[in-house]
Motif scaffolding. Structure first.
Motif, PDB file in Angstrom:
ATOM      1  N   GLY A   1      -4.817  -2.512   8.856  1.00 38.72           N
ATOM      2  CA  GLY A   1      -5.423  -3.008   7.623  1.00 38.72           C
ATOM      3  C   GLY A   1      -5.521  -4.517   7.554  1.00 38.72           C
ATOM      4  O   GLY A   1      -6.004  -5.060   6.550  1.00 38.72           O
TER       5      GLY A   1
ATOM      6  N   VAL B   1       0.840  -1.194   0.000  1.00 42.91           N
ATOM      7  CA  VAL B   1       0.000   0.000   0.000  1.00 42.91           C
ATOM      8  C   VAL B   1       0.868   1.234   0.000  1.00 42.91           C
ATOM      9  O   VAL B   1       2.085   1.170   0.167  1.00 42.91           O
ATOM     10  CB  VAL B   1      -0.943   0.006   1.225  1.00 42.91           C
TER      11      VAL B   1
ATOM     12  N   SER C   1      -0.126  -0.373   6.551  1.00 39.90           N
ATOM     13  CA  SER C   1      -1.327   0.453   6.675  1.00 39.90           C
ATOM     14  C   SER C   1      -1.226   1.469   7.805  1.00 39.90           C
ATOM     15  O   SER C   1      -2.104   2.325   7.932  1.00 39.90           O
ATOM     16  CB  SER C   1      -2.550  -0.445   6.917  1.00 39.90           C
ATOM     17  N   GLU C   2      -0.187   1.363   8.638  1.00 42.89           N
ATOM     18  CA  GLU C   2      -0.031   2.303   9.749  1.00 42.89           C
ATOM     19  C   GLU C   2       1.427   2.309  10.203  1.00 42.89           C
ATOM     20  O   GLU C   2       2.217   1.444   9.834  1.00 42.89           O
ATOM     21  CB  GLU C   2      -0.941   1.908  10.917  1.00 42.89           C
TER      22      GLU C   2
ATOM     23  N   GLU D   1      -3.154  -6.627   7.175  1.00 43.97           N
ATOM     24  CA  GLU D   1      -2.244  -7.253   6.209  1.00 43.97           C
ATOM     25  C   GLU D   1      -1.378  -8.347   6.822  1.00 43.97           C
ATOM     26  O   GLU D   1      -0.859  -9.207   6.118  1.00 43.97           O
ATOM     27  CB  GLU D   1      -1.360  -6.200   5.530  1.00 43.97           C
TER      28      GLU D   1
END
Length: 320
Positions: free
Chosen positions: A79, A42, A60-61, A81
Motif C-alpha cells: 500500500g 488500516v 497493507s500486507e 505506507e
C-alpha cells in the motif's frame, strides 16, 4: 543505505489493526506514537515482527520491512505506507537527520541541514514547525566571524610580507575582503598600508590571483588599479600602461536584448559577423560605459568588469 537504530523495544510495543499498546507510555515520544499509528492505520491484521528488532510491519500486507528501507523513495509495502509523506516527515525529522540537523521540506523534497542553513532558505523557505527567526542574529554573526578568522592567515599574514599582506606567487598582496569602499578610498587605503591597488602584469599573473581568491572561497568584488580617466581615451593601469582588452581578462555579460557583432577585415572593411546573427552576450568594457574603474567581479568568477567608481568594493592592494 543507513541502518536506523531500534525505535522502541519490541516488548514495549505491539501493533494491531486498531491499536498501539505501550507497556511504558511515559517513556514514548509523540513522534514515535505518530509513526506507529500511521503504520497501523488500516484494517488488515499486521504480521508479527516482534522478534525482528530492525523491522516494522506493513499494515497493507503480511510483511516486515527493515527500518533502513523506510522513506527511501521506493515503496516496500504493497500500500506504499512506508513512503507516506506525513510519516516520512516525522520519521526523517526525528530519526534520519544527524545530530544538530533539522528536516527542511521545500518543493515537495525533504532534506536534513544545519540550523544556520535552514534559517537561510528563503526562496522558498523551509516548511516545518521551526521558525527561522529562532536562529539568533548573534549566533549567525559569530559563525561569520569564525569564517573570517579561518581566512585571515590566507589574506592578511605571511612571514615574508609586511603586516596586513600575504604572499601570492612572488608578490605581497593585501586581500581586504572585510571592507568595502569606493575606488578612490580603496586606493587611499592601499597607500596607507604602504602599497597601491593591484595591477595585472600578464595572463599568468592574472590566473594566479584568480586561483588564490577562488581557492580561499572569497566572495567579494575587488577594486583593481585600472581605470579610464576620460571616455574614449582607453583603459590604463596606474602606471599608465594600457590595459589589454578582451579575453581572457574581461568578463562577459548577458542581456535580454541581442545585438549583431561587427568584425574588421585586414583591408579595414567592417561588416556584420556570421550573417548578422544576434547575440545576447557582450564583453566588458562596453561602448555604453557602465563605469570608469576596473574591478574583479565575483559574479563573473573574478574576471574584470567596468564599474561605477563610487560603488562599494573591497581593496586589493600590492606592497611597494
Amino acid at each position: 543505505m543507513l541502518m536506523l537504530p531500534r525505535l522502541i523495544p519490541s516488548s514495549h510495543l505491539s501493533l494491531t489493526s486498531t491499536s498501539v499498546t505501550m507497556a511504558s507510555p511515559s517513556s514514548t515520544s509523540p513522534a514515535l506514537l505518530l509513526l506507529f499509528l500511521l503504520l497501523s492505520s488500516v484494517s488488515a491484521e499486521a504480521p508479527d515482527c516482534a522478534n525482528k528488532e530492525d523491522e516494522i510491519a506493513c499494515s497493507s500486507e503480511d510483511k516486515c520491512v527493515k527500518l533502513s528501507y523506510m522513506c527511501d523513495g521506493e515503496s516496500d509495502c504493497a500500500g506504499g505506507e512506508d513512503e507516506d509523506p506525513d510519516l516520512c516527515l516525522v520519521f526523517k525529522s526525528h530519526y534520519r537527520c544527524e545530530k544538530e540537523e533539522v528536516a527542511c521540506r521545500r518543493g515537495g523534497e525533504l532534506e536534513c541541514m544545519g540550523l544556520r542553513e535552514y534559517c537561510q532558505q528563503v526562496e522558498p523557505p523551509c516548511e516545518g514547525s521551526l521558525d527561522p527567526r529562532m536562529y539568533p542574529s548573534w549566533r549567525m554573526s559569530e559563525a561569520l566571524g569564525e569564517d573570517l578568522v579561518a581566512n585571515l592567515n590566507n589574506t592578511f599574514s605571511h612571514p615574508d610580507c609586511p603586516e596586513m599582506y600575504t604572499m601570492v606567487a612572488d608578490q605581497c598582496l593585501s586581500v581586504f575582503s572585510v571592507g568595502k569602499v569606493s575606488w578612490g578610498e580603496a586606493r587611499a587605503f592601499c597607500r596607507v598600508l604602504g602599497g597601491d591597488l593591484l595591477t595585472l602584469q600578464s595572463v599568468e599573473h592574472f590566473t594566479t590571483v584568480l586561483q588564490h581568491l577562488q581557492n580561499h572561497q572569497l566572495t567579494s568584488d575587488f577594486w583593481l588599479g585600472g581605470r579610464q580617466r576620460e571616455k574614449g581615451r582607453g583603459w590604463a593601469w596606474l602606471n599608465d600602461t594600457p590595459m589589454v582588452m578582451g579575453s581572457p581578462y574581461w568578463a562577459v555579460r548577458r542581456y535580454d536584448e541581442c545585438r549583431a557583432r561587427n568584425v574588421t577585415s585586414a583591408n579595414m572593411m567592417t561588416r556584420a559577423a556570421n550573417g548578422s546573427t544576434c547575440y545576447h552576450y557582450r564583453q566588458a568594457p562596453e561602448a555604453e560605459q557602465l563605469g570608469y574603474c576596473a574591478a574583479l567581479s565575483y559574479q563573473h568568477y573574478f574576471y574584470i568588469t567596468d564599474e561605477d567608481c563610487l560603488r562599494q568594493k573591497s581593496p586589493l592592494c600590492v606592497a611597494d
